[in-house]
Design a protein around this motif. Structure first.
Motif, PDB file in Angstrom:
ATOM      1  N   THR A  75       0.852  -1.129   0.009  1.00  0.00           N
ATOM      2  CA  THR A  75      -0.150  -0.013  -0.081  1.00  0.00           C
ATOM      3  C   THR A  75       0.768   1.421  -0.014  1.00  0.00           C
ATOM      4  OG1 THR A  75      -0.248  -0.033   2.400  1.00  0.00           O
ATOM      5  CG2 THR A  75      -1.955  -0.991   1.375  1.00  0.00           C
ATOM      6  N   THR A 114      -8.737   2.453  -4.358  1.00  0.00           N
ATOM      7  CA  THR A 114      -7.988   3.642  -4.091  1.00  0.00           C
ATOM      8  C   THR A 114      -8.419   4.672  -5.222  1.00  0.00           C
ATOM      9  OG1 THR A 114      -6.032   4.973  -3.790  1.00  0.00           O
ATOM     10  CG2 THR A 114      -5.806   3.103  -5.106  1.00  0.00           C
ATOM     11  N   ASP A 115      -8.421   6.038  -4.658  1.00  0.00           N
ATOM     12  CA  ASP A 115      -8.633   7.179  -5.613  1.00  0.00           C
ATOM     13  C   ASP A 115      -7.658   7.481  -6.502  1.00  0.00           C
ATOM     14  OD1 ASP A 115      -6.955   8.236  -3.466  1.00  0.00           O
ATOM     15  OD2 ASP A 115      -8.205   9.954  -3.183  1.00  0.00           O
ATOM     16  N   GLU A 116      -6.286   6.789  -6.071  1.00  0.00           N
ATOM     17  CA  GLU A 116      -5.005   7.055  -6.694  1.00  0.00           C
ATOM     18  C   GLU A 116      -5.135   6.325  -8.103  1.00  0.00           C
ATOM     19  OE1 GLU A 116      -1.355   6.842  -4.785  1.00  0.00           O
ATOM     20  OE2 GLU A 116      -2.226   7.628  -2.961  1.00  0.00           O
ATOM     21  N   TYR A 139       2.691   1.728  -7.289  1.00  0.00           N
ATOM     22  CA  TYR A 139       1.310   1.191  -6.448  1.00  0.00           C
ATOM     23  C   TYR A 139      -0.123   1.410  -7.228  1.00  0.00           C
ATOM     24  CZ  TYR A 139      -2.354   2.009  -3.237  1.00  0.00           C
ATOM     25  OH  TYR A 139      -3.493   2.074  -2.491  1.00  0.00           O
ATOM     26  N   ASN A 168      -7.771   9.208   1.052  1.00  0.00           N
ATOM     27  CA  ASN A 168      -6.767   8.838   1.985  1.00  0.00           C
ATOM     28  C   ASN A 168      -7.345   8.776   3.246  1.00  0.00           C
ATOM     29  OD1 ASN A 168      -4.777  10.048  -0.033  1.00  0.00           O
ATOM     30  ND2 ASN A 168      -3.476  10.195   1.525  1.00  0.00           N
ATOM     31  N   VAL A 179       1.658   9.499   6.257  1.00  0.00           N
ATOM     32  CA  VAL A 179       2.077  10.518   6.800  1.00  0.00           C
ATOM     33  C   VAL A 179       1.762  11.048   8.010  1.00  0.00           C
ATOM     34  CG1 VAL A 179       0.318  12.146   5.502  1.00  0.00           C
ATOM     35  CG2 VAL A 179       2.637  13.009   5.829  1.00  0.00           C
ATOM     36  N   PRO A 194       9.183  15.270   7.516  1.00  0.00           N
ATOM     37  CA  PRO A 194      10.059  15.436   6.228  1.00  0.00           C
ATOM     38  C   PRO A 194       8.868  15.793   5.166  1.00  0.00           C
ATOM     39  CG  PRO A 194      10.059  13.264   6.826  1.00  0.00           C
ATOM     40  CD  PRO A 194       9.485  13.824   7.919  1.00  0.00           C
ATOM     41  N   TYR A 196       7.381  16.640   1.796  1.00  0.00           N
ATOM     42  CA  TYR A 196       7.691  16.561   0.399  1.00  0.00           C
ATOM     43  C   TYR A 196       7.419  17.664  -0.597  1.00  0.00           C
ATOM     44  CZ  TYR A 196       8.222  11.570   1.135  1.00  0.00           C
ATOM     45  OH  TYR A 196       8.660  10.039   1.727  1.00  0.00           O
ATOM     46  N   ARG A 203      -4.985  16.348  -0.314  1.00  0.00           N
ATOM     47  CA  ARG A 203      -5.538  15.034  -0.272  1.00  0.00           C
ATOM     48  C   ARG A 203      -6.868  15.232   0.436  1.00  0.00           C
ATOM     49  NH1 ARG A 203      -1.834  14.099  -3.200  1.00  0.00           N
ATOM     50  NH2 ARG A 203      -0.349  12.416  -3.256  1.00  0.00           N
ATOM     51  N   ASN A 238      -0.946  19.183   2.415  1.00  0.00           N
ATOM     52  CA  ASN A 238      -0.131  18.530   3.329  1.00  0.00           C
ATOM     53  C   ASN A 238       0.334  19.540   4.500  1.00  0.00           C
ATOM     54  OD1 ASN A 238      -0.531  16.362   2.118  1.00  0.00           O
ATOM     55  ND2 ASN A 238       1.135  16.280   0.763  1.00  0.00           N
ATOM     56  N   ARG A 262       8.810  13.506  -3.860  1.00  0.00           N
ATOM     57  CA  ARG A 262       8.571  12.310  -4.238  1.00  0.00           C
ATOM     58  C   ARG A 262       8.273  12.123  -5.695  1.00  0.00           C
ATOM     59  NH1 ARG A 262       2.771   9.767  -1.830  1.00  0.00           N
ATOM     60  NH2 ARG A 262       4.125   8.964  -0.281  1.00  0.00           N
ATOM     61  N   HIS A 265       4.907  12.756  -7.844  1.00  0.00           N
ATOM     62  CA  HIS A 265       3.872  12.931  -6.737  1.00  0.00           C
ATOM     63  C   HIS A 265       2.587  13.701  -7.397  1.00  0.00           C
ATOM     64  CE1 HIS A 265       3.837  14.752  -2.499  1.00  0.00           C
ATOM     65  NE2 HIS A 265       2.844  13.887  -2.874  1.00  0.00           N
ATOM     66  N   TYR A 322      14.793   8.292   3.826  1.00  0.00           N
ATOM     67  CA  TYR A 322      14.827   9.866   4.328  1.00  0.00           C
ATOM     68  C   TYR A 322      16.041  10.435   4.508  1.00  0.00           C
ATOM     69  CZ  TYR A 322       9.876   9.553   4.885  1.00  0.00           C
ATOM     70  OH  TYR A 322       8.469   9.315   4.732  1.00  0.00           O
TER      71      TYR A 322
HETATM   72  O1  DAU Z   1      -5.276   8.277  -1.651  1.00  0.00           O
HETATM   73  C1  DAU Z   1      -5.381   7.126  -1.172  1.00  0.00           C
HETATM   74  C2  DAU Z   1      -4.066   6.490  -0.789  1.00  0.00           C
HETATM   75  O2  DAU Z   1      -3.584   7.236   0.295  1.00  0.00           O
HETATM   76  C3  DAU Z   1      -4.062   4.843  -0.470  1.00  0.00           C
HETATM   77  O3  DAU Z   1      -4.452   4.360  -1.726  1.00  0.00           O
HETATM   78  C4  DAU Z   1      -2.669   4.335  -0.240  1.00  0.00           C
HETATM   79  O4  DAU Z   1      -2.558   2.944   0.314  1.00  0.00           O
HETATM   80  C5  DAU Z   1      -2.071   5.453   1.138  1.00  0.00           C
HETATM   81  O5  DAU Z   1      -0.801   5.240   1.459  1.00  0.00           O
HETATM   82  C6  DAU Z   1      -2.357   6.984   0.968  1.00  0.00           C
HETATM   83  O6  DAU Z   1      -1.313   7.330  -0.253  1.00  0.00           O
HETATM   84  P1  DAU Z   1      -0.626   8.776  -0.054  1.00  0.00           P
HETATM   85  O7  DAU Z   1       0.532   8.687  -1.070  1.00  0.00           O
HETATM   86  O8  DAU Z   1      -1.316   9.894  -0.624  1.00  0.00           O
HETATM   87  O9  DAU Z   1      -0.070   8.774   1.422  1.00  0.00           O
HETATM   88  P2  DAU Z   1       1.227   9.107   2.280  1.00  0.00           P
HETATM   89  O10 DAU Z   1       0.762   9.079   3.650  1.00  0.00           O
HETATM   90  O11 DAU Z   1       2.397   8.135   1.921  1.00  0.00           O
HETATM   91  O12 DAU Z   1       1.334  10.568   1.875  1.00  0.00           O
HETATM   92  C7  DAU Z   1       0.261  11.557   2.148  1.00  0.00           C
HETATM   93  C8  DAU Z   1       0.832  12.847   1.300  1.00  0.00           C
HETATM   94  O13 DAU Z   1       1.940  13.094   2.209  1.00  0.00           O
HETATM   95  C9  DAU Z   1       1.288  12.891  -0.098  1.00  0.00           C
HETATM   96  O14 DAU Z   1       1.001  13.856  -0.628  1.00  0.00           O
HETATM   97  C10 DAU Z   1       2.782  12.803   0.151  1.00  0.00           C
HETATM   98  C11 DAU Z   1       3.051  13.672   1.650  1.00  0.00           C
HETATM   99  N1  DAU Z   1       4.253  13.009   2.401  1.00  0.00           N
HETATM  100  C12 DAU Z   1       4.088  11.764   2.686  1.00  0.00           C
HETATM  101  C13 DAU Z   1       5.130  11.005   3.502  1.00  0.00           C
HETATM  102  C14 DAU Z   1       5.186   9.632   3.891  1.00  0.00           C
HETATM  103  C15 DAU Z   1       5.091  13.857   2.854  1.00  0.00           C
HETATM  104  O15 DAU Z   1       4.969  14.812   2.524  1.00  0.00           O
HETATM  105  N2  DAU Z   1       6.264  13.330   3.640  1.00  0.00           N
HETATM  106  C16 DAU Z   1       6.262  12.047   4.073  1.00  0.00           C
HETATM  107  O16 DAU Z   1       7.365  11.729   4.610  1.00  0.00           O
END
Ligand code: DAU
Ligand code: NAD
Length: 328
Positions: A75, A114-116, A139, A168, A179, A194, A196, A203, A238, A262, A265, A322
């Protein structure tokens, strides 16, 4: 109803298991217990099998069930960038193996997606269920592959299957690579957050209980071959989420570190949820209140997340993801 929940030891799956047990369904779990699967997420009375959804014998050990809800997946987007193979294997091949079981048993099937899969979307627009799939990451491409296998199985073999596409999701028991739990637990430890790129990515946030309620409704009332978006339409940048973590815990804003973005992204997700709302679903949790309650849960449940963050597996992941970003 005897219900198979795959990935039931993960974040959303474990909340769904508790919800269905409370509704007195007969629930059986199949989980591979990858790094993300956690026995501590499961109620003591759970009937749980260890196994891989991509391995037919593992899936067949369960016996007859009336319905299958597939949460099992790799995921995390960042991990998919480092190594996509496991994503294809579980999220595409695993889904196919489960669909074959559903076909043999004439079982109802719900694919949790997922919406992704829609990719990112311009301001002012929201993705609808029949929109073109434009996945950006390994993913989301794998999840899109799983969705298409489900829709093909409905059309070709008459499997009674539906797809949910959730946004999300946040709440207790989420693995601290994502996150909100990452930033919360880092802030509690006095470690940097951190963020990004410019942190202005949007989200569409959904509380885990609202997500599970939507999936249950689709399980019971969704139509075969139909896709249902699930989102609370709580769109936030974010940086706004990050500031909420900082303010709620009363830690210093200097913990925020803008780091390299990322790759690939997605800028913004937004879902049109008219179809699910027409079935009677409505989200109950307001974003700020739900996020604050989630931060409190991590503050009060160090015994849940500290063993994860101190583990060799997590440290290796953190270093790879990181170390270089935080060094510059
Ligand atoms: O939208 C649904 C999706 O949400 C699910 O399908 C995925 O399984 C789930 O992991 C999640 O995906 P994201 O990539 O949106 O989630 P994540 O928590 O990794 O990141 C959320 C946002 O925060 C994204 O714009 C990237 C940012 N981020 C994330 C991390 C881990 C940062 O800025 N810094 C970070 O260290
Ligand atoms: P998670 O990473 O917390 O849990 C995944 C679970 O699946 C773990 O218990 C893991 O052990 C298990 N698993 C992985 N590979 C397996 C395999 N081959 N066989 C059996 N079990 C396996 O995931 P989550 O965040 O709870 O997401 C659950 C589902 O919801 C996924 O399909 C995901 O794509 C989808 N989803 C998640 C979000 C979100 O924001 N978290 C949003 C929309 C959709």
């Amino acid at each position: 109803m005897r219900l198979l929940v795959t990935g039931g030891a993960g974040f959303i799956g474990s909340h769904f298991v508790k919800r269905m047990l409370a509704a007195s369904d007969d629930v059986v779990i199949l989980d591979k217990f990858t790094y993300a699967g956690n026995p501590a997420n499961l109620p003591a009375e759970s009937e749980c099998y260890r196994g891989d959804i991509a391995v037919q014998e593992d899936v067949e050990q369960i016996g007859a069930v009336d319905a299958i809800v597939n949460f099992a997946a790799e995921t995390h987007v960042d991990r998919s960038i480092h190594g996509p193979e496991d994503f294809v294997r579980t999220d595409v091949l695993g889904t196919l193996v489960l669909l074959q079981l559903a076909r043999e048993l004439s079982a109802r099937f719900v694919q949790v997606s997922t919406d992704e899969v829609y990719g990112d979307i311009e301001p002012g627009w929201s993705s609808r269920e029949d929109d073109r799939l434009r996945p950006s990451s390994p993913y989301s491409a794998s999840k899109a592959g799983g969705d298409l296998q489900v829709l093909a199985a409905v059309r070709t073999f008459g499997v009674n299957a539906s797809v949910t596409r959730g946004s999300n999701t946040y709440g207790p028991n989420q693995y601290p690579e994502k996150v909100l739990p990452l930033f919360t637990t880092n802030a509690l430890d006095g470690e940097p957050l951190p963020l990004y790129g410019d942190g202005r990515q949007v989200r569409d946030w959904l509380h885990v209980e609202d997500h599970c309620a939507g999936i249950e409704l689709v399980l019971r009332e969704g139509q075969p071959g139909d896709v249902y978006n699930v989102a609370a339409n709580e769109e936030h940048e974010n940086v706004e989420l990050t500031n909420l973590v900082i303010d709620h815990l009363g830690v210093d804003r200097s913990l925020i570190r803008n780091v390299d973005d990322r790759p690939g992204h997605d800028r913004r997700y937004s879902l049109d949820t008219t179809k699910l709302r027409a079935l009677g679903w409505t989200p109950r949790r307001e974003w700020e209140d739900g996020v604050r309650a989630t931060i409190d849960w991590y503050r009060d449940n160090r015994d849940w997340w500290e063993p994860i963050k101190r583990s060799d597996g997590f440290r290796e992941f953190y270093e790879r993801q990181y170390a270089a970003r935080l060094a510059t």
